[in-house]
Design a protein around this motif. Structure first.
Motif, PDB file in Angstrom:
ATOM      1  N   ASN A   1       0.828  -1.220   0.000  1.00  0.00           N
ATOM      2  CA  ASN A   1       0.000   0.000   0.000  1.00  0.00           C
ATOM      3  C   ASN A   1       0.853   1.258   0.000  1.00  0.00           C
ATOM      4  OD1 ASN A   1      -3.241  -0.031   0.547  1.00  0.00           O
ATOM      5  ND2 ASN A   1      -2.294  -2.000   0.980  1.00  0.00           N
TER       6      ASN A   1
ATOM      7  N   LYS B   1       0.559   3.513  -3.415  1.00  0.00           N
ATOM      8  CA  LYS B   1      -0.084   4.815  -3.230  1.00  0.00           C
ATOM      9  C   LYS B   1       0.969   5.923  -3.237  1.00  0.00           C
ATOM     10  CE  LYS B   1      -3.967   2.806  -0.721  1.00  0.00           C
ATOM     11  NZ  LYS B   1      -4.541   2.480   0.589  1.00  0.00           N
TER      12      LYS B   1
ATOM     13  N   ASP C   1      -6.286  -4.242  -4.934  1.00  0.00           N
ATOM     14  CA  ASP C   1      -7.308  -3.419  -4.287  1.00  0.00           C
ATOM     15  C   ASP C   1      -6.850  -1.968  -4.082  1.00  0.00           C
ATOM     16  OD1 ASP C   1      -8.532  -5.818  -4.412  1.00  0.00           O
ATOM     17  OD2 ASP C   1      -9.118  -5.948  -2.317  1.00  0.00           O
ATOM     18  N   PRO C   2      -5.585  -1.720  -3.624  1.00  0.00           N
ATOM     19  CA  PRO C   2      -5.153  -0.320  -3.569  1.00  0.00           C
ATOM     20  C   PRO C   2      -5.140   0.334  -4.951  1.00  0.00           C
ATOM     21  CG  PRO C   2      -3.461  -1.762  -2.606  1.00  0.00           C
ATOM     22  CD  PRO C   2      -4.642  -2.616  -2.940  1.00  0.00           C
TER      23      PRO C   2
ATOM     24  N   HIS D   1      -7.199  -0.265  -7.416  1.00  0.00           N
ATOM     25  CA  HIS D   1      -8.573   0.109  -7.761  1.00  0.00           C
ATOM     26  C   HIS D   1      -9.092   1.223  -6.854  1.00  0.00           C
ATOM     27  CE1 HIS D   1      -8.659  -3.891 -10.067  1.00  0.00           C
ATOM     28  NE2 HIS D   1      -8.440  -2.878 -10.888  1.00  0.00           N
ATOM     29  N   TRP D   2      -8.593   1.262  -5.634  1.00  0.00           N
ATOM     30  CA  TRP D   2      -8.952   2.374  -4.747  1.00  0.00           C
ATOM     31  C   TRP D   2      -8.405   3.686  -5.314  1.00  0.00           C
ATOM     32  CZ3 TRP D   2      -6.176   5.990  -1.965  1.00  0.00           C
ATOM     33  CH2 TRP D   2      -6.905   6.731  -1.024  1.00  0.00           C
ATOM     34  N   LEU D   3      -7.168   3.640  -5.830  1.00  0.00           N
ATOM     35  CA  LEU D   3      -6.588   4.861  -6.419  1.00  0.00           C
ATOM     36  C   LEU D   3      -7.431   5.323  -7.606  1.00  0.00           C
ATOM     37  CD1 LEU D   3      -2.743   4.061  -6.273  1.00  0.00           C
ATOM     38  CD2 LEU D   3      -3.959   5.836  -4.982  1.00  0.00           C
TER      39      LEU D   3
ATOM     40  N   THR E   1     -10.752   4.787  -8.012  1.00  0.00           N
ATOM     41  CA  THR E   1     -12.062   5.305  -7.612  1.00  0.00           C
ATOM     42  C   THR E   1     -11.975   6.551  -6.728  1.00  0.00           C
ATOM     43  OG1 THR E   1     -12.103   3.649  -5.890  1.00  0.00           O
ATOM     44  CG2 THR E   1     -13.383   3.152  -7.828  1.00  0.00           C
ATOM     45  N   HIS E   2     -10.857   6.730  -6.009  1.00  0.00           N
ATOM     46  CA  HIS E   2     -10.778   7.852  -5.065  1.00  0.00           C
ATOM     47  C   HIS E   2      -9.745   8.911  -5.412  1.00  0.00           C
ATOM     48  CE1 HIS E   2     -12.797   4.759  -2.673  1.00  0.00           C
ATOM     49  NE2 HIS E   2     -13.323   5.748  -1.991  1.00  0.00           N
ATOM     50  N   GLU E   3      -8.744   8.581  -6.202  1.00  0.00           N
ATOM     51  CA  GLU E   3      -7.609   9.502  -6.353  1.00  0.00           C
ATOM     52  C   GLU E   3      -7.307   9.862  -7.805  1.00  0.00           C
ATOM     53  OE1 GLU E   3      -5.494  10.788  -3.603  1.00  0.00           O
ATOM     54  OE2 GLU E   3      -7.430  10.297  -2.736  1.00  0.00           O
TER      55      GLU E   3
END
Ligand code: PLP
Length: 381
Positions: A75, A79, A105-106, A108-110, A112-114
């Motif tokens: 992570n 990130k 998962d990080p 895909h988080w980046l 959707t969020h970043e």
């Protein structure tokens, strides 16, 4: 035979020297950030451990950042390198399609969020990434790529990835590799590989659970996930877990893992399975693989049922990655290799480790024909 453990890729027993080092350190008092004698004593022990680990992984001691897990190292790297790239207008995150969830998962988080655009490198039917895809991508959109993350070896199939070639193709682009499964199993050097960052985890090599490391090239600055006391180059604040770190370094120097012996067991297992269950498919068979991991598809079965039938025989194996076991979905790794949903859900991972024996291997093989027959009967419509 009592119980048999063939899930060493999930976690493996602690090596005795690491256990002893850890318990001895647990009895020591002193926060390594304190300036008094107690603190300095812990600091000295920690820095010795850092030096030891650095030597084992081929990095500088200052390049070792201790974390609480391989997941955390992944992570921080993904990130952090993305955020560093975004500052200069680079928004693409490139990962392979077979990454562990701690990268997938990080990433895909980046997205959707970043504001990241995530591009996945496909793999062939043996689970090895397509370098031509990466070459084309770097040629056409290289200026926009913040980070490329390709695991050193896959945790479900054991397939080793061509990370040196990735580094050569990447040129100036930051490359991270998740080497959690490879460390101490196959030759691995941070400096020789030339990556920007690498993730490690102690509990895969005979160290304790809950301690990992991010190896981050000297001079590379990335934003932090955890803010606080400024430990670990201000990238990972938090009082250092001295007992676990000491045990991690001790495990890293032990000769407890004999790769040749583990390869022997793996290959003995594969040839027995092929002889007894001719339609079983050994996944990633043509790839260069880690010594201990075997992933087998048994057509006409359901992995969850097989896992329970094996457990009924006191054998612990896995349907794939331990972190996604329990979640009833087909493995994204096997799907990326071209399996259908049905065949991806008919597969088991057996992983051998330092404490595995030939009689354990033979016992697992001996129960398989009956387990598979019962698994097939249970799966009939
Ligand atoms: N990366 C890979 C390839 C793994 O196999 C694992 C653990 O299964 C991890 C990351 C996560 O490491 P940890 O269990 O230390 O969080």
């Amino acid at each position: 035979m009592s119980s048999i453990y063939v899930d060493h890729a999930a976690t493996t027993p602690m090596v005795e020297s690491a256990l002893l080092a850890m318990t001895a350190q647990l009895a020591q008092l002193g926060n390594p950030s304190s300036l008094h004698t107690h603190g300095r004593a812990t600091r000295k022990t920690l820095e010795d451990a850092r030096e030891t680990l650095a030597k084992e992984i081929g990095s500088l001691p200052s390049e070792v950042i201790f974390t609480a897990s391989g997941t955390e190292a992944n992570n921080i790297a993904l990130k952090g390198l993305y955020w560093a790239g975004r500052e200069v207008g680079k928004k693409i995150v490139v990962i392979s399609s077979i990454e562990h969830h701690a990268i997938l998962d990080p990433a895909h988080w980046l997205a959707t969020h970043e504001g990241a655009e995530v591009i996945e490198i496909p793999v062939n039917s043996d689970g090895v990434i397509n370098l031509d895809f990466l070459k084309d991508l770097v040629k056409t959109r290289g200026e926009e790529i913040a980070v490329i993350s390709v695991m050193h070896a896959n945790n479900e199939t054991g397939a080793i990835q061509p990370v040196s070639e990735v580094v050569a193709i990447a040129g100036e682009i930051a490359v991270h590799t998740d080497a959690v499964q490879s460390f101490k199993k196959v030759p691995l050097s941070f400096a020789q590989l030339g990556v920007t960052a690498m993730s490690l985890s102690a509990h895969k090599i005979g160290g304790p659970l809950g301690i990992g490391a991010l190896i981050l090239k000297r001079g590379v600055e990335i934003p932090s996930l955890l803010h606080g006391g400024g430990q670990e180059r201000e990238i990972r604040s938090g009082t250092l877990n001295a007992p676990s770190i000491v045990a991690f370094a001790t495990a890293a120097t032990s000769s407890y893992y004999n790769a040749g012996a583990v390869v022997g067991l793996r290959d003995r297992f594969i040839s027995s399975v092929q002889a007894l269950i001719p339609d079983a498919v050994i996944n990633a068979l043509a790839a260069a693989r880690l010594p201990g991991i075997v992933n087998v598809t048994f057509p006409g079965t359901q992995s969850d049922t097989l896992l329970l039938l094996m457990d009924g025989q006191h054998i612990s194996c896995s349907t794939g990655s331990a972190c996604s076991a329990g979640v009833h979905e087909a493995s994204h790794v096997l799907l990326a290799m071209g399996h259908s949903e049905i065949s991806a859900q008919s597969s088991l991972r057996f992983s051998f480790g330092a404490t595995s024996t030939a009689s354990e291997c033979d016992f697992v093989v001996s129960v398989l024909p009956d387990v598979i027959a019962r698994g097939r009967a249970a799966n009939l419509p």
